[in-house]
Design a protein around this motif. Structure first.
Motif, PDB file in Angstrom:
ATOM      1  N   VAL A 473       0.987  -1.236   0.038  1.00  0.00           N
ATOM      2  CA  VAL A 473       0.052  -0.113   0.077  1.00  0.00           C
ATOM      3  C   VAL A 473       1.013   1.197   0.004  1.00  0.00           C
ATOM      4  O   VAL A 473       1.729   1.415   0.684  1.00  0.00           O
ATOM      5  CB  VAL A 473      -0.941   0.010   1.244  1.00  0.00           C
ATOM      6  CG1 VAL A 473      -1.745   1.204   1.215  1.00  0.00           C
ATOM      7  CG2 VAL A 473      -1.701  -1.242   1.288  1.00  0.00           C
ATOM      8  N   VAL A 475       1.208   4.388   0.650  1.00  0.00           N
ATOM      9  CA  VAL A 475       0.555   5.570   1.719  1.00  0.00           C
ATOM     10  C   VAL A 475       1.159   6.684   1.230  1.00  0.00           C
ATOM     11  O   VAL A 475       0.669   7.958   1.316  1.00  0.00           O
ATOM     12  CB  VAL A 475       1.011   5.273   3.117  1.00  0.00           C
ATOM     13  CG1 VAL A 475       0.528   6.077   4.061  1.00  0.00           C
ATOM     14  CG2 VAL A 475       0.247   3.843   3.564  1.00  0.00           C
ATOM     15  N   GLU A 479      -2.590   6.346  -0.929  1.00  0.00           N
ATOM     16  CA  GLU A 479      -3.269   5.236  -0.924  1.00  0.00           C
ATOM     17  C   GLU A 479      -3.745   4.875   0.646  1.00  0.00           C
ATOM     18  O   GLU A 479      -2.883   5.111   1.524  1.00  0.00           O
ATOM     19  CB  GLU A 479      -2.520   3.824  -1.636  1.00  0.00           C
ATOM     20  CG  GLU A 479      -2.568   4.062  -2.977  1.00  0.00           C
ATOM     21  CD  GLU A 479      -1.794   2.840  -3.736  1.00  0.00           C
ATOM     22  OE1 GLU A 479      -1.646   2.726  -4.859  1.00  0.00           O
ATOM     23  OE2 GLU A 479      -1.351   1.731  -2.875  1.00  0.00           O
ATOM     24  N   SER A 480      -4.721   4.083   0.716  1.00  0.00           N
ATOM     25  CA  SER A 480      -5.270   3.603   2.033  1.00  0.00           C
ATOM     26  C   SER A 480      -5.403   2.224   2.045  1.00  0.00           C
ATOM     27  O   SER A 480      -5.736   1.514   1.294  1.00  0.00           O
ATOM     28  CB  SER A 480      -6.594   4.172   2.485  1.00  0.00           C
ATOM     29  OG  SER A 480      -6.882   3.824   3.732  1.00  0.00           O
ATOM     30  N   GLN A 483     -10.341  -0.159   2.701  1.00  0.00           N
ATOM     31  CA  GLN A 483     -11.387   0.469   1.654  1.00  0.00           C
ATOM     32  C   GLN A 483     -12.427   1.331   2.204  1.00  0.00           C
ATOM     33  O   GLN A 483     -12.896   1.067   3.257  1.00  0.00           O
ATOM     34  CB  GLN A 483     -11.913  -0.614   0.756  1.00  0.00           C
ATOM     35  CG  GLN A 483     -10.802  -1.550   0.171  1.00  0.00           C
ATOM     36  CD  GLN A 483     -10.310  -0.670  -1.024  1.00  0.00           C
ATOM     37  OE1 GLN A 483     -10.669   0.535  -1.593  1.00  0.00           O
ATOM     38  NE2 GLN A 483      -9.028  -1.131  -1.760  1.00  0.00           N
ATOM     39  N   GLU A 484     -12.991   2.336   1.468  1.00  0.00           N
ATOM     40  CA  GLU A 484     -14.086   3.250   2.303  1.00  0.00           C
ATOM     41  C   GLU A 484     -15.135   2.369   2.995  1.00  0.00           C
ATOM     42  O   GLU A 484     -15.606   2.943   3.812  1.00  0.00           O
ATOM     43  CB  GLU A 484     -14.559   4.265   1.240  1.00  0.00           C
ATOM     44  CG  GLU A 484     -13.516   5.504   1.096  1.00  0.00           C
ATOM     45  CD  GLU A 484     -13.908   6.548   0.202  1.00  0.00           C
ATOM     46  OE1 GLU A 484     -15.051   6.666  -0.139  1.00  0.00           O
ATOM     47  OE2 GLU A 484     -13.107   7.467  -0.430  1.00  0.00           O
ATOM     48  N   LYS A 486     -15.035  -0.471   3.967  1.00  0.00           N
ATOM     49  CA  LYS A 486     -14.581  -1.221   4.946  1.00  0.00           C
ATOM     50  C   LYS A 486     -14.752  -2.886   4.856  1.00  0.00           C
ATOM     51  O   LYS A 486     -15.172  -3.435   6.065  1.00  0.00           O
ATOM     52  CB  LYS A 486     -15.258  -0.671   6.362  1.00  0.00           C
ATOM     53  CG  LYS A 486     -14.603   0.617   6.739  1.00  0.00           C
ATOM     54  CD  LYS A 486     -15.044   1.085   8.141  1.00  0.00           C
ATOM     55  CE  LYS A 486     -14.567   2.457   8.493  1.00  0.00           C
ATOM     56  NZ  LYS A 486     -14.792   2.836   9.710  1.00  0.00           N
ATOM     57  N   VAL A 489      -9.508  -4.991   3.679  1.00  0.00           N
ATOM     58  CA  VAL A 489      -8.113  -4.144   4.105  1.00  0.00           C
ATOM     59  C   VAL A 489      -7.002  -4.922   3.581  1.00  0.00           C
ATOM     60  O   VAL A 489      -6.755  -6.044   3.585  1.00  0.00           O
ATOM     61  CB  VAL A 489      -8.040  -4.011   5.501  1.00  0.00           C
ATOM     62  CG1 VAL A 489      -8.059  -5.357   6.370  1.00  0.00           C
ATOM     63  CG2 VAL A 489      -7.108  -3.256   6.233  1.00  0.00           C
ATOM     64  N   THR A 503       6.095   2.305   0.078  1.00  0.00           N
ATOM     65  CA  THR A 503       4.974   2.585   0.859  1.00  0.00           C
ATOM     66  C   THR A 503       4.933   3.888   1.791  1.00  0.00           C
ATOM     67  O   THR A 503       4.118   4.254   2.157  1.00  0.00           O
ATOM     68  CB  THR A 503       4.891   1.536   1.854  1.00  0.00           C
ATOM     69  OG1 THR A 503       5.819   1.206   2.584  1.00  0.00           O
ATOM     70  CG2 THR A 503       4.597   0.090   0.933  1.00  0.00           C
ATOM     71  N   TYR A 508       2.095  -3.089   8.621  1.00  0.00           N
ATOM     72  CA  TYR A 508       0.882  -3.011   9.391  1.00  0.00           C
ATOM     73  C   TYR A 508       0.744  -4.176  10.546  1.00  0.00           C
ATOM     74  O   TYR A 508       1.038  -5.296  10.126  1.00  0.00           O
ATOM     75  CB  TYR A 508      -0.387  -2.754   8.585  1.00  0.00           C
ATOM     76  CG  TYR A 508      -0.343  -1.669   7.794  1.00  0.00           C
ATOM     77  CD1 TYR A 508      -0.770  -0.411   8.176  1.00  0.00           C
ATOM     78  CD2 TYR A 508      -0.003  -2.010   6.054  1.00  0.00           C
ATOM     79  CE1 TYR A 508      -0.822   0.658   7.181  1.00  0.00           C
ATOM     80  CE2 TYR A 508      -0.037  -0.719   5.340  1.00  0.00           C
ATOM     81  CZ  TYR A 508      -0.314   0.305   5.848  1.00  0.00           C
ATOM     82  OH  TYR A 508      -0.395   1.511   4.819  1.00  0.00           O
ATOM     83  N   THR A 521      -0.608   1.184  12.086  1.00  0.00           N
ATOM     84  CA  THR A 521       0.299   1.718  11.081  1.00  0.00           C
ATOM     85  C   THR A 521       1.946   1.648  11.767  1.00  0.00           C
ATOM     86  O   THR A 521       1.870   2.425  12.505  1.00  0.00           O
ATOM     87  CB  THR A 521       0.085   3.019  10.292  1.00  0.00           C
ATOM     88  OG1 THR A 521      -1.225   2.743   9.939  1.00  0.00           O
ATOM     89  CG2 THR A 521       1.120   3.043   9.248  1.00  0.00           C
ATOM     90  N   GLN A 539      -5.888   3.241  14.010  1.00  0.00           N
ATOM     91  CA  GLN A 539      -7.181   3.456  13.441  1.00  0.00           C
ATOM     92  C   GLN A 539      -8.327   2.461  13.677  1.00  0.00           C
ATOM     93  O   GLN A 539      -7.910   1.378  13.477  1.00  0.00           O
ATOM     94  CB  GLN A 539      -6.951   3.505  11.844  1.00  0.00           C
ATOM     95  CG  GLN A 539      -8.255   3.947  11.030  1.00  0.00           C
ATOM     96  CD  GLN A 539      -8.190   3.952   9.702  1.00  0.00           C
ATOM     97  OE1 GLN A 539      -6.927   3.200   9.087  1.00  0.00           O
ATOM     98  NE2 GLN A 539      -9.104   4.060   8.795  1.00  0.00           N
TER      99      GLN A 539
END
Length: 574
Positions: A473, A475, A479-480, A483-484, A486, A489, A503, A508, A521, A539
Motif C-alpha cells: 500500500v 501510503v 493510498e489507504s 477501503q472506504e 470497510k 483491508v 509505501t 501494518y 501503522t 485507526q
C-alpha cells in the motif's frame, strides 16, 4: 466390528474415565465459552525481516505499551513507562545492568500487576499450565490474589518478593513473568503470506514460529515458490537461487540450509567472465529459468502462460546445466532444516482461511473483466471462486504427500501465473514490461464485489471483511490500506525494507479483540530495533456494541463440539 464413532468414544472414555471427570471438563469448557475472545494479530509480507518481526513479537505491536499506560499513567512518567516496557521486551538486556533492591521490588510488583491484567481473560488453569517453572505455585498465587495494601496478604506477597531478591533469583523471576505477558498479549497470530525472499532471515522467523505454535499461515507466492523448491520442482529451485543472489542472501542457502552454490558459481563465471560474480550468477540462473519455464509452458498449454516469454529461446539444457540442476535438486530435497521449515508451512498453512467473520488470503480471488469469478481450467476441471481455492488446496497437498508430478509443477504456476490466486499478476520474464494485475484489484473498490466474494465463502455478517496481503500500500502516494466501504483491508505495508521506499511506512498490524478491530501503522524505524520502541498510528475499523465471547468464534465452535461429545459420553456412562 466397531465403527469409527464407537472407537472414538472408547478413546474419549480413557481420557475421562469417571462421571466426575467428564462433568468437570464440561464445566471447564462451558466457562471458557463465556470468556472474552482472545486478541488476534494479523500481519503480512514479512519477507525475511527477522529483526522487525522479533521486535513486533516482543512489543506485541504496541499493545503491551498501551496496557502499561492504561495501568500506570497516574503513577509513572512517560520515560518510566518506556523504560518499563523495554524491560518487558528485552529483559536480558536490561537485567545486565546493576540495580538496587528497591528497583527490583518496584519492577516485580508492576510486572505482576501487568501480568494479572493481560491474563485476566484466560482461565486460571490455562495460565498455570503455561508456566513451566519451579515458581509456578508462587506466580499463580501472586497473579490471582486481589491485594489490599492494608491487608496482611499484601505484606505476605512483599515478603515473597523480598525472599526472591535475597536468594538472587530476581532476574529469572522477571524473565519468566515477561514471557508470560508476551505469550498472553496475543492469543492467535495470522500471517498472510510471504515469509520468504528479500530479507536475510526467513529461516529465523520460521524457527520462532515453530516455538510459538499459535499461528496460521495463508501461503503467499514466495512461500509456495520455496515449497516447490523443497519438493524438487526445478523451475522453483532455480528461481529461489536467483532471488537469493539478487537480494544478496546466498548465506541463507549455503549456511542456513546447507545448499552449496560453488558449481553454479564456477559455471556462471566461465560463461559471463566480464561480469562480477553476483551478476554472472544471476544471469546464469535466468538462462536456466527461461529454459525450464519454456518447457513447462509447452507441457501445460491450458495454463495459458505463453505471455511469460516474449522471445524465442534455446530450450535444451546443456549437460553441465543438467548436472548443476541435479545437484541443486538433491541439495534442496535433502536439506533437513529446509524440510522442517517447509513441513511447518504445510501443516500450519492453507490457501485461505475463513475465521471469526473474516476471509484471510494473500493474493486475490481471480475475476474476469465483468467482475465475475474467473473460470480456471486446471487438472481437467473448470473451477472458479471458492471451488477454485479448495481445488488448488487439494493439489498442494497432493504435491507434498504423493509427489504427484503435475501437482508439483502446478506450484510453479501458483508462484507466477496471472490467474493464480496468490500471484494474480502478469509478469514477463525475459522483457521489462509494466505488469498487468488481475481484475480483482480493479473491482475490489466496489462494496458489492467484496460482499459477493464474502458470500461465496459463506461469510454474511455485517462486520465480515476480506483481509489481504501481497500488494504494498503506497501510503506516501495517498493510498489507504482500508477501503472506504470497510469490506477489505490490505496489510502489506513494508515490513520488507526494500518496500518501505514505495509505501512510506514500515508495515501494518491488524488487531482484533473482543471489543472490535483496529489497524496499527508502523512508522519507519531507523537503526536497531532494540534501541527504542517502534511508534504506531492506530485507526479504529469498528467497535462492537457487545463484547465478543469465545463462544462466538471459530475456536468456540470446536469447544462446543467437545462439550457435545462429552455429553454424549456421559449418556453412554449413565
Amino acid at each position: 466390528m466397531r465403527n469409527i464413532n464407537q472407537k472414538y468414544f472408547d478413546i474419549l472414555a480413557k481420557e475421562y474415565p469417571t462421571i466426575q471427570s467428564i462433568c468437570r471438563e464440561i464445566i471447564h469448557l462451558k466457562a471458557i465459552l463465556n470468556l472474552p475472545k482472545g486478541t488476534e494479530h494479523y500481519i503480512s509480507d514479512l519477507h525475511g525481516e527477522y529483526d522487525a518481526f522479533k521486535h513486533l513479537m516482543n512489543n506485541c505491536s504496541g499493545v503491551i505499551k498501551e496496557k502499561t499506560i492504561f495501568l500506570f499513567h497516574n503513577e509513572m512518567s512517560y520515560q518510566e513507562i518506556n523504560d518499563f516496557c523495554y524491560l518487558i521486551y528485552y529483559p536480558q538486556k536490561e537485567l545486565k545492568k546493576s540495580h538496587e533492591k528497591i528497583w527490583y521490588q518496584q519492577q516485580i510488583l508492576r510486572i505482576i500487576r501487568l501480568s494479572r491484567y493481560v491474563t485476566s481473560k484466560y482461565t486460571r488453569t490455562r495460565v498455570r499450565r503455561h508456566i513451566e517453572s519451579e515458581y509456578a505455585d508462587i506466580i499463580d498465587e501472586l497473579l490471582h490474589a486481589q491485594l489490599d495494601e492494608l491487608d496482611q496478604q499484601y505484606v505476605y506477597h512483599l515478603q515473597i518478593i523480598d525472599s526472591i531478591i535475597e536468594l538472587g533469583e530476581q532476574d529469572d523471576f522477571i524473565d519468566i513473568l515477561t514471557k508470560l505477558i508476551k505469550y498472553f498479549a496475543i492469543d492467535q497470530l495470522h500471517i498472510l503470506g510471504d515469509i520468504y525472499d528479500r530479507g536475510k532471515a526467513p529461516d529465523k522467523i520460521i524457527d520462532a514460529l515453530i516455538k510459538y505454535q499459535r499461528v496460521d499461515i495463508q501461503w503467499g507466492n514466495h512461500d509456495i515458490l520455496w515449497m516447490g523448491a523443497c519438493i524438487g520442482q526445478s523451475a522453483c529451485i532455480i528461481t529461489v537461487v536467483k532471488n537469493c543472489i539478487h537480494y544478496h542472501n546466498t548465506d541463507l542457502l549455503e549456511k542456513g540450509y546447507g545448499i552449496p552454490l560453488r558449481q553454479l558459481m564456477i559455471a556462471a563465471m566461465q560463461k559471463y567472465a566480464a561480469d562480477k560474480q553476483a551478476l554472472a550468477m544471476e544471469k546464469y540462473c535466468l538462462d536456466l529459468q527461461i529454459k525450464l519455464e519454456r518447457k513447462l509452458i509447452n507441457k501445460y498449454p491450458h495454463l495459458h502462460m505463453d505471455y511469460r516469454l516474449k522471445y524465442n529461446h534455446e530450450e535444451l539444457l546443456s549437460e553441465e546445466e543438467i548436472k548443476i540442476l541435479f545437484d541443486l535438486k538433491r541439495s534442496f530435497m535433502n536439506s533437513s532444516r529446509l524440510k522442517k521449515h517447509i513441513q511447518f508451512l504445510y501443516q500450519k498453512g492453507s490457501l485461505y482461511l475463513r475465521t471469526n467473520h473474516n476471509l484471510l488470503l494473500h493474493g486475490c480471488i481471480p475475476l474476469d473483466e465483468n467482475g465475475q469469478f474467473y473460470e480456471h481450467t486446471c487438472f481437467g476441471k473448470k473451477v472458479k471462486g471458492k471451488t477454485y481455492f479448495d481445488f488448488v488446496n487439494e493439489h498442494i497437498k497432493k504435491a507434498f504427500l504423493y509427489k504427484d508430478l503435475e501437482s508439483v509443477d502446478y506450484l510453479w504456476y501458483l508462484w507466477c501465473g496471472d490467474k493464480s490466486p496468490i500471484c494474480g499478476r502478469r509478469i514477463v520474464l525475459d522483457h521489462k514490461e509494466t505488469e498487468t494485475k488481475d481484475y480483482y484489484y480493479h473491482y475490489i473498490y466496489q462494496k458489492e464485489i467484496c460482499e459477493k466474494i464474502l458470500y461465496e465463502f459463506h461469510l454474511y455478517d455485517e462486520e465480515c471483511m476480506i483481509i489481504n496481503g501481497h500488494t504494498p500500500v503506497r501510503v506516501k502516494d495517498g493510498e489507504s490500506p482500508l477501503q472506504e466501504h470497510k469490506k477489505q483491508v490490505v496489510i502489506d505495508g513494508g515490513f520488507c525494507i526494500q518496500n518501505q521506499k514505495k509505501t512510506g511506512v514500515a508495515g501494518y498490524t491488524l488487531i482484533s479483540n473482543s471489543h472490535g478491530m483496529r489497524l496499527k501503522t508502523h512508522h519507519i524505524h531507523e537503526g536497531a530495533y532494540t534501541d527504542c520502541d517502534t511508534e504506531y498510528d492506530s485507526q479504529i475499523i469498528y467497535t462492537r456494541a457487545h463484547q465478543e465471547l469465545v463462544k462466538n468464534t471459530k475456536n468456540g465452535e470446536h469447544i462446543q463440539e467437545q462439550i457435545d461429545d462429552l455429553k454424549q459420553l456421559l449418556k453412554l456412562r449413565k
